[in-house]
Scaffold this motif. Structure first.
Motif, PDB file in Angstrom:
ATOM      1  N   THR A 305       0.814  -1.235   0.000  1.00  0.00           N
ATOM      2  CA  THR A 305       0.000   0.000   0.000  1.00  0.00           C
ATOM      3  C   THR A 305       0.843   1.279   0.000  1.00  0.00           C
ATOM      4  N   GLY A 306       2.153   1.115   0.013  1.00  0.00           N
ATOM      5  CA  GLY A 306       3.026   2.284  -0.085  1.00  0.00           C
ATOM      6  C   GLY A 306       3.225   2.674  -1.541  1.00  0.00           C
ATOM      7  N   PRO A 307       4.112   3.639  -1.811  1.00  0.00           N
ATOM      8  CA  PRO A 307       4.355   4.067  -3.192  1.00  0.00           C
ATOM      9  C   PRO A 307       4.813   2.893  -4.058  1.00  0.00           C
ATOM     10  N   ALA A 308       4.113   2.724  -5.175  1.00  0.00           N
ATOM     11  CA  ALA A 308       4.464   1.610  -6.060  1.00  0.00           C
ATOM     12  C   ALA A 308       5.828   1.857  -6.706  1.00  0.00           C
ATOM     13  N   GLU A 309       6.031   3.129  -7.084  1.00  0.00           N
ATOM     14  CA  GLU A 309       7.299   3.493  -7.740  1.00  0.00           C
ATOM     15  C   GLU A 309       7.761   4.814  -7.180  1.00  0.00           C
ATOM     16  N   ARG A 337       4.233  15.466  -2.792  1.00  0.00           N
ATOM     17  CA  ARG A 337       2.900  15.162  -3.344  1.00  0.00           C
ATOM     18  C   ARG A 337       2.606  13.669  -3.248  1.00  0.00           C
ATOM     19  N   GLN A 338       3.646  12.877  -3.487  1.00  0.00           N
ATOM     20  CA  GLN A 338       3.458  11.426  -3.441  1.00  0.00           C
ATOM     21  C   GLN A 338       3.115  10.980  -2.012  1.00  0.00           C
ATOM     22  N   LEU A 339       3.801  11.598  -1.051  1.00  0.00           N
ATOM     23  CA  LEU A 339       3.521  11.243   0.348  1.00  0.00           C
ATOM     24  C   LEU A 339       2.079  11.591   0.700  1.00  0.00           C
ATOM     25  N   GLU A 340       1.675  12.788   0.274  1.00  0.00           N
ATOM     26  CA  GLU A 340       0.318  13.206   0.609  1.00  0.00           C
ATOM     27  C   GLU A 340      -0.708  12.262  -0.028  1.00  0.00           C
ATOM     28  N   ALA A 341      -0.482  11.922  -1.286  1.00  0.00           N
ATOM     29  CA  ALA A 341      -1.410  11.014  -1.962  1.00  0.00           C
ATOM     30  C   ALA A 341      -1.433   9.649  -1.270  1.00  0.00           C
ATOM     31  N   TRP A 342      -0.267   9.211  -0.875  1.00  0.00           N
ATOM     32  CA  TRP A 342      -0.160   7.914  -0.174  1.00  0.00           C
ATOM     33  C   TRP A 342      -0.985   7.949   1.115  1.00  0.00           C
ATOM     34  N   MET A 343      -0.795   8.990   1.893  1.00  0.00           N
ATOM     35  CA  MET A 343      -1.511   9.038   3.169  1.00  0.00           C
ATOM     36  C   MET A 343      -3.014   9.192   2.951  1.00  0.00           C
ATOM     37  N   ARG A 344      -3.374   9.982   1.950  1.00  0.00           N
ATOM     38  CA  ARG A 344      -4.806  10.166   1.703  1.00  0.00           C
ATOM     39  C   ARG A 344      -5.448   8.894   1.135  1.00  0.00           C
ATOM     40  N   SER A 345      -4.615   8.008   0.581  1.00  0.00           N
ATOM     41  CA  SER A 345      -5.178   6.771   0.013  1.00  0.00           C
ATOM     42  C   SER A 345      -5.832   5.908   1.108  1.00  0.00           C
ATOM     43  N   TYR A 346      -5.480   6.148   2.344  1.00  0.00           N
ATOM     44  CA  TYR A 346      -6.125   5.388   3.441  1.00  0.00           C
ATOM     45  C   TYR A 346      -7.466   5.999   3.837  1.00  0.00           C
ATOM     46  N   ARG A 347      -7.821   7.128   3.228  1.00  0.00           N
ATOM     47  CA  ARG A 347      -9.082   7.821   3.482  1.00  0.00           C
ATOM     48  C   ARG A 347      -9.253   8.173   4.961  1.00  0.00           C
ATOM     49  N   PRO A 348      -8.297   8.966   5.484  1.00  0.00           N
ATOM     50  CA  PRO A 348      -8.324   9.248   6.934  1.00  0.00           C
ATOM     51  C   PRO A 348      -9.633   9.870   7.397  1.00  0.00           C
ATOM     52  N   GLN A 349     -10.296  10.616   6.522  1.00  0.00           N
ATOM     53  CA  GLN A 349     -11.544  11.268   6.956  1.00  0.00           C
ATOM     54  C   GLN A 349     -12.617  10.246   7.311  1.00  0.00           C
ATOM     55  N   GLU A 350     -12.480   9.004   6.790  1.00  0.00           N
ATOM     56  CA  GLU A 350     -13.444   7.947   7.160  1.00  0.00           C
ATOM     57  C   GLU A 350     -13.043   7.279   8.475  1.00  0.00           C
ATOM     58  N   LEU A 351     -11.786   7.470   8.860  1.00  0.00           N
ATOM     59  CA  LEU A 351     -11.240   6.676   9.978  1.00  0.00           C
ATOM     60  C   LEU A 351     -11.204   7.446  11.292  1.00  0.00           C
ATOM     61  N   PHE A 352     -11.054   8.778  11.173  1.00  0.00           N
ATOM     62  CA  PHE A 352     -10.930   9.606  12.370  1.00  0.00           C
ATOM     63  C   PHE A 352     -11.990  10.704  12.308  1.00  0.00           C
ATOM     64  N   ASP A 353     -12.572  11.030  13.467  1.00  0.00           N
ATOM     65  CA  ASP A 353     -13.596  12.076  13.457  1.00  0.00           C
ATOM     66  C   ASP A 353     -12.925  13.453  13.448  1.00  0.00           C
ATOM     67  N   ALA A 354     -13.761  14.478  13.570  1.00  0.00           N
ATOM     68  CA  ALA A 354     -13.234  15.837  13.441  1.00  0.00           C
ATOM     69  C   ALA A 354     -12.203  16.156  14.524  1.00  0.00           C
ATOM     70  N   HIS A 355     -12.274  15.433  15.653  1.00  0.00           N
ATOM     71  CA  HIS A 355     -11.300  15.657  16.725  1.00  0.00           C
ATOM     72  C   HIS A 355     -10.092  14.726  16.615  1.00  0.00           C
ATOM     73  N   GLY A 356     -10.063  13.964  15.570  1.00  0.00           N
ATOM     74  CA  GLY A 356      -8.932  13.059  15.376  1.00  0.00           C
ATOM     75  C   GLY A 356      -9.075  11.749  16.133  1.00  0.00           C
ATOM     76  N   ARG A 357     -10.256  11.493  16.666  1.00  0.00           N
ATOM     77  CA  ARG A 357     -10.444  10.228  17.397  1.00  0.00           C
ATOM     78  C   ARG A 357     -10.849   9.140  16.411  1.00  0.00           C
ATOM     79  N   PRO A 358     -10.371   7.921  16.621  1.00  0.00           N
ATOM     80  CA  PRO A 358     -10.789   6.837  15.717  1.00  0.00           C
ATOM     81  C   PRO A 358     -12.302   6.646  15.814  1.00  0.00           C
ATOM     82  N   VAL A 359     -12.939   6.474  14.670  1.00  0.00           N
ATOM     83  CA  VAL A 359     -14.402   6.314  14.688  1.00  0.00           C
ATOM     84  C   VAL A 359     -14.752   4.910  15.196  1.00  0.00           C
TER      85      VAL A 359
END
Ligand SMILES: Cc1ncc(C[n+]2csc(CCOP(=O)(O)OP(=O)(O)O)c2C)c(N)n1
Ligand SMILES: [Mg+2]
Length: 804
Positions: A305-309, A337-359
């Motif tokens: 799930t990390g950078p392919a290339e 940019r690659q790092l940001e895309a990589w991290m966003r690929s986990y869809r953090p907004q679905e995983l943590f609420d507005a306070h950063g707590r795991p949903v």
């Protein structure tokens, strides 16, 4: 009793039903947790700001030094996620040993998600602010190490030095019948000698009284820069290997997350069902055939799930993913940019609420309370530790009227004490004796009265003391012995490792790691003290009757004394009663590595129990009865000894001096606790200068007969005022298969040589005592000829006893 070695390939009673497949929603829950853990792992490696990516990533959000290991992390996260589910569903008591301990970001991420991290470190809350701190502190000055370190909740295994995960896991499982110990083994780690040997631990695992170990072989295919051997042999060959080790492989492989989740969930269920069945048939049906335990073979890409290339070369699924896949993030906008895309690929907004707590969904399969892997009391063993029921030493002490008249084998006397401890822990089962096939050779066989030797293999009529439920552990792998004992101690139990002195060097590096662990945990208030790691080193350099040069190496103590003084203790009890006293002290102690060097051959008894206790408490002291001081003036010379054989030579030399040079004031000093020689500022047992000067004098010759390499004594005492007058005799690599006395003669440690040393060094003696010196030399020459003719030592040596 003769038992067959038929193995249980299929369960003896009703076969386990195939586990039901998980539904899509359950798989989504697992995937959400896994993505969250992956996000947190990447965040720790890279970020010092903007943890939730609430704004576009900028260079200043990124750490200036990028340190850590990404490659192994997604695999560890997968295992943690799936262990959570089965632990929660089954209410299973479980811990996990993370072999690729360099995957610290993964284990820390999971600990934060399950809440144990914030519980242990309240300043790192389970919210956005805490996440920011979690990220920042990782591999950062003033923060936490990159590995699964002692600081990590739920860890009993740092994993920095690879090879010990599986033996640690088994050590944790002994005598913990309800415990599941999962153990991730890197495919690189699996190439190490210690790991390879430790597969055989399953021949010692008692399905009735021990817990279960579930090895998970993590075939991510690569090490730092190379493919891993086990990932590049054909699947059937690997299966044969694992089968040959007594395991039943369960395979999980792929790179599509949802299908891997499905397979992994099935594998976990299959493995745990199988383990439950093995335990039930052994415990309830009394089946004694050795079971074939499951092993999970997990084949997923390194850095999945990390950078392919990166910069046009493949990274995900290759060795390049081992550490930090994107190295130039601060300076290279493309990497940023690659790092940001990589991290966003986990869809953090679905995983943590507005306070950063795991949903809630992320945590839906995470167990509660002590069932969380980071909260198991087994991983903070001091919480479970009970004092050992040690007997009164009077029961085992040898009677000593006048010193140096009777002989005992010190380790055999100690064997009585150990038998008593074994007996007293029969039901508690929290004491084990480990050794590489040497318990009887080291004269500790009395323990067999209280416990046999653990053994799940075939048992033949000729065998003795083998026992399916035994707590004496013998395997001819010092690494495995050490790993087992460490795992056992770290989970709150007690033990002793008896080993030939020369071969304990095999675990030099392992003991380093354990000492580092103890040194670190001592500074973590939440880590409770555990029982010390006790070594009994015997069959030592001076008494290698059958073996000779290869078996002569007293250097382990040199090695150990380099390490944290707050942890290491080295003892040279000179006789049976002092050995009892030292062992009693060691078995009561906490958070130390105690090295006790003692002989197994007949040795003169010098001190009665009371005097032995006092002498050991002092650690070093004057043996008035052996010297010729009359208290009216300072001694002319000090004869000092550390070690049983040097003590004999020193007492015998003092006796010769009493006879030949009666006007000489000789002080005899015996050192039990070697660290007493060190300055008080350098070791907690170190002696302050005034005490040292009073004992050894500031200006008189000190002839020091030492058990090991002479330089160690110089090293320890070099700062003392009297150091220029210190002359040390010890082992100087002169050895072979010869008589006991010839060994000391060859190394210039014998009584005659010591007398010559005194004459050479006490001012005014050289000329006056020349005839005595010559007589000593003559005896050494006579010795040389005599042993070659008769094959035994000189009669005056063999028949010697102290007559004061
Ligand atoms: C005994 C030992 N030798 C060498 C190293 C250096 N080292 C650190 S990680 C690593 C590769 C490990 O590969 P593997 O076990 O497959 O772990 P993973 O691929 O999961 O990172 C090596 C050689 C080490 N840590 N320990
Ligand atoms: Mg690997």
């Amino acid at each position: 009793m003769i038992e067959s070695d038929r193995m249980r390939d299929v369960p003896v009673s009703a076969p386990a039903a195939a586990p039901a497949a998980l539904g899509e929603e359950e798989l989504e829950v697992l995937d959400a947790h896994w993505r969250a853990a992956n996000y947190l792992a990447v965040g720790q490696i890279y970020l010092m700001g903007n943890p939730l990516l609430t704004e576009p990533l900028r260079p200043e959000h990124v750490k200036p030094r990028l340190l850590g290991h990404w490659g192994t992390s997604p695999g560890l996260n997968l295992v943690y996620t799936h262990l959570n589910r089965v632990v929660k569903e089954r209410g299973q008591e479980a811990v996990c040993v993370w072999g690729p301990g360099h995957g610290g970001p993964a284990v820390l991420a999971n600990s934060w998600l399950e809440g144990t991290y914030s519980q242990t470190y309240p300043d790192i809350g389970r919210d956005g602010e805490g996440m920011g701190r979690l990220f920042r502190q990782f591999s950062f000055p003033g923060g936490v190490p990159s590995h699964v370190a002692p600081e990590t909740p739920g860890s009993i295994h740092e994993g920095g030095e690879l090879g010990y995960s599986l033996s640690h896991a088994y050590g944790a499982a002994w005598d913990n019948p309800e415990l599941l110990v999962a153990c991730v083994i890197g495919d690189g780690e699996a190439e190490t000698g210690p790991l390879a040997a430790s597969w055989h631990s399953n021949k010692f695992l008692d399905p009735v009284r021990d817990g279960a170990v579930l090895p998970i072989l993590h075939l991510n295919g690569y090490k730092i820069a190379n493919p891993a051997v086990l990932a590049r042999i054909p699947g059937p060959e690997l299966d044969e290997l694992l089968h040959g080790y007594g395991h039943e492989p369960i395979h999980v492989s792929g790179d599509d997350p949802m299908s891997v989740h499905r397979e992994m969930a099935r594998a976990m269920d299959t493995a745990l069902d199988r383990i439950a069945l093995i335990q039930r048939t052994a415990r309830e049906e009394g089946i004694t055939e050795r079971p074939r335990w499951p092993v999970i073979v997990l084949r997923t890409p390194k850095g999945w799930t990390g950078p392919a290339e990166v910069d046009g070369v493949p990274v995900e699924g290759t060795w390049r993913a081992h550490q930090v896949p994107l190295a130039g993030v601060r300076d290279n906008p493309g990497h940023l940019r690659q790092l940001e895309a990589w991290m966003r690929s986990y869809r953090p907004q679905e995983l943590f609420d507005a306070h950063g707590r795991p949903v809630t969904r992320v945590l839906a399969a995470v167990p509660q309370g002590e069932r969380r892997l980071g909260a198991s009391p087994h991983t903070n063993g001091g919480l479970l530790l009970r004092d050992l029921p040690l007997p009164r030493l009077e029961r085992y002490a040898v009677p000593v009227g006048k010193p140096g008249q009777s002989l005992h084998e010190p380790t055999q006397v100690l064997g009585g004490l150990l038998e008593s401890v074994m007996e007293a822990t029969r039901d508690r089962r929290d004491f084990r004796l480990v050794g590489p096939d040497e318990t009887a050779s080291n004269r500790l066989q009395a323990v067999y009265e209280a416990s046999g030797k653990a053994w799940q293999g075939e048992i033949l009529a000729v065998d003795e003391h083998l026992d399916r439920h035994g707590r004496v552990m013998e395997i001819l792998s010092e690494h495995t012995c050490q790993g087992w004992l460490e795992g056992y101690l770290l989970t709150g139990r007690h033990g002793l490792f008896s080993c030939y002195e020369a071969f304990v060097h095999i675990v030099d590096s392992m003991v380093n790691q354990h000492i580092k662990w103890l040194r670190t945990t001592r500074r973590l208030p939440w880590r409770r003290p555990i029982a010390s790691l006790n070594y009994l080193l015997t069959s030592h350099v001076w008494r290698q009757d059958h073996n000779g040069f290869s078996h002569q190496d007293p250097g382990f103590v040199d090695h150990v004394l380099n390490k944290s003084p707050e942890v290491v203790r080295v003892y040279f009890p000179p006789d049976a009663n002092t050995l009892l006293s030292v062992a009693d002290h060691a078995l009561r102690s906490r958070d130390y590595v105690n090295v006790i060097v003692a002989g197994k051959q007949p040795c003169f008894d010098w001190l009665n129990l009371e005097d032995a206790r006092t002498h050991c408490a002092r650690g070093a002291g004057i043996w008035h009865w052996a010297g010729t001081e009359d208290g009216t003036r300072e001694p002319d010379v000090v004869l000092a000894a550390a070690g049983d054989v040097p003590t004999l030579e020193v007492v015998a030399a003092a006796q010769l001096l009493r006879h030949h040079l009666p006007e000489l004031a000789v002080r005899v000093v015996n050192v039990v606790d070697l660290a007493r020689l060190m300055p008080a500022e350098e070791h907690p047992h170190g002696m302050p200068d005034p005490g040292y000067d009073a004992l050894f004098t500031r200006d008189k010759p000190v002839i020091f007969a030492y058990h090991g390499y002479p330089w160690l004594i110089h090293r320890l005492a070099y700062r003392r005022t009297g150091h220029p007058h210190l002359h040390v005799r010890g082992y100087k690599e002169e050895g072979t298969t010869t008589t006991p006395f010839d060994m000391v003669v060859r190394n210039d440690l014998d009584r005659y040589r010591l007398v010559m040393d005194v004459i050479d060094r006490v001012p005014g003696l050289a000329v006056r005592a020349a005839p005595v010196r010559q007589a000593m030399q003559d005896i050494r020459l006579r010795h040389h000829a005599w042993i070659r003719e008769h094959g035994t030592d000189l009669p005056e040596v063999i028949d010697w006893s102290w007559h004061g």
